[in-house]
Design a protein around this motif. Sequence first.
Motif, mmCIF file in Angstrom:
data_model
loop_
_atom_site.group_PDB
_atom_site.id
_atom_site.type_symbol
_atom_site.label_atom_id
_atom_site.label_comp_id
_atom_site.label_asym_id
_atom_site.label_seq_id
_atom_site.Cartn_x
_atom_site.Cartn_y
_atom_site.Cartn_z
ATOM 1 N N LEU A 1 0.827 -1.207 0.000
ATOM 2 C CA LEU A 1 0.000 0.000 0.000
ATOM 3 C C LEU A 1 0.865 1.262 0.000
ATOM 4 O O LEU A 1 0.535 2.245 -0.671
ATOM 5 N N GLU A 2 1.973 1.231 0.741
ATOM 6 C CA GLU A 2 2.876 2.378 0.753
ATOM 7 C C GLU A 2 3.495 2.588 -0.628
ATOM 8 O O GLU A 2 3.696 3.728 -1.055
ATOM 9 N N LYS A 3 3.772 1.494 -1.324
ATOM 10 C CA LYS A 3 4.296 1.594 -2.689
ATOM 11 C C LYS A 3 3.239 2.230 -3.596
ATOM 12 O O LYS A 3 3.558 3.105 -4.399
ATOM 13 N N SER A 4 1.997 1.807 -3.452
ATOM 14 C CA SER A 4 0.904 2.388 -4.243
ATOM 15 C C SER A 4 0.762 3.877 -3.949
ATOM 16 O O SER A 4 0.556 4.680 -4.867
ATOM 17 N N GLN A 5 0.898 4.231 -2.680
ATOM 18 C CA GLN A 5 0.796 5.627 -2.271
ATOM 19 C C GLN A 5 1.902 6.459 -2.944
ATOM 20 O O GLN A 5 1.644 7.551 -3.453
ATOM 21 N N LYS A 6 3.099 5.924 -2.991
ATOM 22 C CA LYS A 6 4.218 6.624 -3.638
ATOM 23 C C LYS A 6 3.967 6.773 -5.139
ATOM 24 O O LYS A 6 4.237 7.834 -5.712
ATOM 25 N N GLU A 7 3.440 5.732 -5.754
ATOM 26 C CA GLU A 7 3.132 5.793 -7.187
ATOM 27 C C GLU A 7 2.077 6.860 -7.476
ATOM 28 O O GLU A 7 2.171 7.582 -8.474
ATOM 29 N N ILE A 8 1.092 6.960 -6.610
ATOM 30 C CA ILE A 8 0.052 7.987 -6.773
ATOM 31 C C ILE A 8 0.682 9.373 -6.665
ATOM 32 O O ILE A 8 0.387 10.266 -7.462
ATOM 33 N N ASP A 9 1.564 9.561 -5.672
ATOM 34 C CA ASP A 9 2.249 10.851 -5.521
ATOM 35 C C ASP A 9 3.028 11.214 -6.782
ATOM 36 O O ASP A 9 3.015 12.366 -7.224
#
Length: 65
Positions: free
Chosen positions: A13-21
């Motif tokens: 989820l943290e990886k997904s959050q970074k990708e969204i950023d």
Amino acid sequence: MDIETLKNKIKDLEKSQKEIDEKVSEISRRPIPNHMEVQRLRADKKQVQKQIKYIQEKLIPDIIA
């Protein structure tokens, strides 16, 4: 779910959050940014943050005072 599975889910989820950023930054740098897309991505990020918080709360045992 065991603890390791939950920790791995948080990492994902943290990886997904970074990708969204990164996507938001990319869109914002465009000459004419698509504000609707940015708004949708920010809503997605908020949802991811809620999921992370939920899992973190499952990992922390309740302490009865």
